[in-house]
Each structure stands twice: as structure tokens, then as C-alpha cells.
Design a protein around this motif. Sequence first.
Motif, PDB file in Angstrom:
ATOM      1  N   SER A  31       0.805  -1.217   0.000  1.00 12.63           N
ATOM      2  CA  SER A  31       0.000   0.000   0.000  1.00 12.63           C
ATOM      3  C   SER A  31       0.844   1.276   0.000  1.00 12.63           C
ATOM      4  N   ILE A  32       2.097   1.177   0.479  1.00 11.54           N
ATOM      5  CA  ILE A  32       2.963   2.366   0.495  1.00 11.54           C
ATOM      6  C   ILE A  32       4.077   2.295  -0.535  1.00 11.54           C
ATOM      7  N   CYS A  33       4.116   1.217  -1.305  1.00 11.14           N
ATOM      8  CA  CYS A  33       5.154   1.033  -2.326  1.00 11.14           C
ATOM      9  C   CYS A  33       4.748   1.745  -3.609  1.00 11.14           C
ATOM     10  N   GLU A  34       5.626   2.574  -4.115  1.00  6.55           N
ATOM     11  CA  GLU A  34       5.341   3.298  -5.352  1.00  6.55           C
ATOM     12  C   GLU A  34       5.909   2.599  -6.576  1.00  6.55           C
ATOM     13  N   ASP A  35       6.664   1.541  -6.402  1.00  7.08           N
ATOM     14  CA  ASP A  35       7.286   0.808  -7.502  1.00  7.08           C
ATOM     15  C   ASP A  35       6.274  -0.201  -8.055  1.00  7.08           C
ATOM     16  N   ALA A  36       5.846  -0.002  -9.294  1.00  2.00           N
ATOM     17  CA  ALA A  36       4.789  -0.827  -9.886  1.00  2.00           C
ATOM     18  C   ALA A  36       5.190  -2.299  -9.981  1.00  2.00           C
ATOM     19  N   GLU A  37       6.432  -2.579 -10.343  1.00  2.00           N
ATOM     20  CA  GLU A  37       6.880  -3.964 -10.480  1.00  2.00           C
ATOM     21  C   GLU A  37       6.798  -4.698  -9.138  1.00  2.00           C
ATOM     22  N   VAL A  38       7.332  -4.101  -8.097  1.00  2.00           N
ATOM     23  CA  VAL A  38       7.327  -4.725  -6.770  1.00  2.00           C
ATOM     24  C   VAL A  38       5.902  -4.839  -6.245  1.00  2.00           C
ATOM     25  N   ARG A  39       5.102  -3.809  -6.467  1.00  2.00           N
ATOM     26  CA  ARG A  39       3.716  -3.815  -5.991  1.00  2.00           C
ATOM     27  C   ARG A  39       2.912  -4.958  -6.632  1.00  2.00           C
ATOM     28  N   PHE A  64      13.455  -7.170  -2.256  1.00  2.00           N
ATOM     29  CA  PHE A  64      12.520  -6.085  -2.571  1.00  2.00           C
ATOM     30  C   PHE A  64      12.945  -4.805  -1.858  1.00  2.00           C
ATOM     31  N   GLY A  65      13.267  -4.919  -0.579  1.00  2.00           N
ATOM     32  CA  GLY A  65      13.698  -3.747   0.180  1.00  2.00           C
ATOM     33  C   GLY A  65      14.937  -3.120  -0.408  1.00  2.00           C
ATOM     34  N   ARG A  66      15.911  -3.953  -0.751  1.00  2.00           N
ATOM     35  CA  ARG A  66      17.163  -3.420  -1.297  1.00  2.00           C
ATOM     36  C   ARG A  66      16.945  -2.802  -2.679  1.00  2.00           C
TER      37      ARG A  66
END
Length: 192
Positions: free
Chosen positions: A46-54, A164-166
Motif C-alpha cells: 500500500s505504500i510502495c510506489e514501484d509498480a513492479e514490486v507492488r 525487494f527492500g534493497r
Amino acid sequence: MSIATKHGDKGETGLIGGGRVSKADLRVEAYGTVDELGAALGLARSICEDAEVRELTKAIQRELFTVAGAIASPAGGSESQTTYVTPEMVEALTRHVTRIEGTEGILSDWSLPGDHAAAAAYDVARTVCRRAERCIVRLAETGVEVNPQVVAYLNRLSDLLWLFGRLLELRAGLDTRLRDDTHEGPRWSRAW
């Protein structure tokens, strides 16, 4: 039908197939922790702005319902051993791990979470994933039959969540290394 069935008011819950066990049962603890992992991933997404990871996170959240189902199926249930979590699901996670590890500049040492909100949320999810893995191993050690792909899946998933975090930090231009360049000791690249 109300969500408040009152069936659990005496400290028991139902398993797939209709059996009832204590809410303190190791099996319930294990699939409950997988449920917690899904919620932690929802917060991260919900707070991730990266479309691939989301988008990949959303697919993983859906798979976690399958993982929980494999654990919630009573011991010895043939469906829990063959149809829930498959080697192909583990291999798909492995391919993502390999792909992200190959990213130029990806951190290959311990990180210090907190410089990027979504990356930190994925780190929290990673620790919940590791706890779920420990719960399932503990369940199996009691003699309960557990699909071996479940542990492999969560083990691979925790690596992917660390990555993902890195990846999010790298794409944000952040250096979150735990140690600076003067450190001469061994480097670690896994998410314990």
C-alpha cells in the motif's frame, strides 16, 4: 451469515475438512502467522510506489492463501501434500531472486532498515515470513505431516522480500549498508 459465528468462543477453531482444534495449536499458530505475513505485505504494497514490486507482491499475497491452506489441512490429508504448494511455485520465487540479485548495484551486505518507508515495510514482512517458517518447522518437528514445499516456499520468499527492500532503496538512490567501507570483516548477502 455473520462473520461472528461464535464457534470459536470456547478457544477452538475449525480446520479444512471440519476438524476442530485449540486456537493455541501449533498448526493454527503456523497458518495464523502466514495470515499475518499477508497483512504485512498488504501494508508494504500500500505504500510502495514501484509498480513492479507492488504487482509481484499482490501475486504473492494471493499465493499465501494457498500456503495457509496447505497448513490448515489436517495432517495426512493428501490434498495438503500434493495440490497446494508446488515446486513450480518455489521455482518462480527463485527466478525472481536470481533476477533481482543480478541487478547492478544491489546491496550484497547487511542493510539498516528505515531510510525508505516501503523498503522498511518489506523488511518487517520478511521477519514475519521467517517467523512463519519457524512455526511450520516446529509443527513438522512434532510429527505432523507438512508439505515440504511450504518451508521451501517461505524460505525463498524471505530472500525475495529482503531483495525487494534493497531494490526499492537502490532505485531511490539510498545507501543503507550497515557497515561502511572501512569494515574489513566478512560480508553477508542473505536475509538470515
